[in-house]
Design an enzyme around this catalytic site. Structure first.
Site, mmCIF file in Angstrom:
data_model
loop_
_atom_site.group_PDB
_atom_site.id
_atom_site.type_symbol
_atom_site.label_atom_id
_atom_site.label_comp_id
_atom_site.label_asym_id
_atom_site.label_seq_id
_atom_site.Cartn_x
_atom_site.Cartn_y
_atom_site.Cartn_z
ATOM 1 N N ARG A 255 -0.421 6.829 7.482
ATOM 2 C CA ARG A 255 -0.173 6.970 6.043
ATOM 3 C C ARG A 255 -0.611 8.335 5.522
ATOM 4 N NH1 ARG A 255 1.263 1.849 4.004
ATOM 5 N NH2 ARG A 255 0.234 0.088 4.967
ATOM 6 N N ASP B 240 14.539 -0.880 1.811
ATOM 7 C CA ASP B 240 15.225 -1.080 3.086
ATOM 8 C C ASP B 240 16.283 -2.180 2.874
ATOM 9 O OD1 ASP B 240 15.518 -0.797 5.885
ATOM 10 O OD2 ASP B 240 14.028 -2.337 6.296
ATOM 11 N N ASP C 298 7.733 2.807 -2.007
ATOM 12 C CA ASP C 298 7.802 3.893 -1.019
ATOM 13 C C ASP C 298 9.206 3.991 -0.431
ATOM 14 O OD1 ASP C 298 7.548 1.432 0.296
ATOM 15 O OD2 ASP C 298 6.069 2.119 1.745
ATOM 16 N N THR D 64 12.398 -7.244 -1.020
ATOM 17 C CA THR D 64 11.106 -7.180 -1.706
ATOM 18 C C THR D 64 11.292 -6.775 -3.169
ATOM 19 O OG1 THR D 64 10.148 -6.452 0.385
ATOM 20 C CG2 THR D 64 8.773 -6.195 -1.569
ATOM 21 N N ARG E 73 0.809 -1.205 0.000
ATOM 22 C CA ARG E 73 0.000 0.000 0.000
ATOM 23 C C ARG E 73 0.852 1.268 0.000
ATOM 24 N NH1 ARG E 73 -3.696 -1.935 5.163
ATOM 25 N NH2 ARG E 73 -3.703 -4.105 4.548
#
Ligand code: IMP
Length: 169
Positions: A159, A97, A94, A101, A38
């Site tokens: 968010r 890290d 977004d 992913t 998201r």
């Protein structure tokens, strides 16, 4: 407690720069922009509005890697609606890290034979990287801090904060 880490004004300025760079690089070619949900919904909403090339927006929901084995497969909860074969694809994250992913998503996307495949991330924390991953467009490189707002969450909260905030005690 939350404290302003990157202001609304600085985000807006940087997003405009990224939009210009992306528009120049694709020179009017159509781009399939993949919104990784998201976290990147707000960033992508602003970014596509400053890209001059034709943009097709598509969405993907994948599992996050927190606490998972590095060898595990990325779990796709919602896949793309578009067929990306032979098309220019830009994946929007977004924050990168560990890089796990994005690495997995790139593998999945590459197997579908796009014409080109690039990545854009609003934030990058290179000191946390486990997998080196090429991020073509980076908004801000930050130290190892946990940040929220502008789409990023802490347990699904914050968010909607319009700036990027650092979470402190
Ligand atoms: P990676 O696979 O470790 O690169 O995971 C990236 C994902 O972890 C992001 O898409 C976020 O969902 C989450 N994440 C990592 N750092 C932060 C942070 O500082 N704030 C909020 N979410 C984060």
């Amino acid at each position: 407690m939350l404290s302003v880490f990157i202001s609304e004004e600085d985000i807006k300025k940087r997003v405009a720069e990224l939009g210009k760079e992306i528009s120049n690089d694709y020179k009017g070619e159509e781009i399939v922009v993949v919104v990784l949900l998201r976290g990147s919904f707000i960033f992508t909403a602003d970014l596509v509005r400053v890209i001059e090339s034709d943009v097709i927006v598509d969405f993907m929901v994948v599992s996050s890697y927190q606490g998972m084995e590095t060898s595990g497969e990325v779990r796709i909860f919602k896949d793309l609606a578009e067929n990306i074969h032979g098309r220019h694809v830009l994946i929007v994250e977004d924050i990168v890290d560990t890089g796990l992913t994005l690495t997995k998503i790139l593998d999945v996307m590459n197997s579908r034979n796009p014409k080109s495949l690039r990545t854009c991330s609003l934030l990058s924390k290179p000191s946390r990287r486990i997998k080196e991953v090429d991020i073509k467009y980076v908004g801000f490189t930050i130290e190892d801090k946990f940040v929220v707002g502008y789409g990023l969450d802490l347990d699904q909260k914050y968010r909607q904060i319009p700036y990027i905030a650092e979470v402190t005690e």
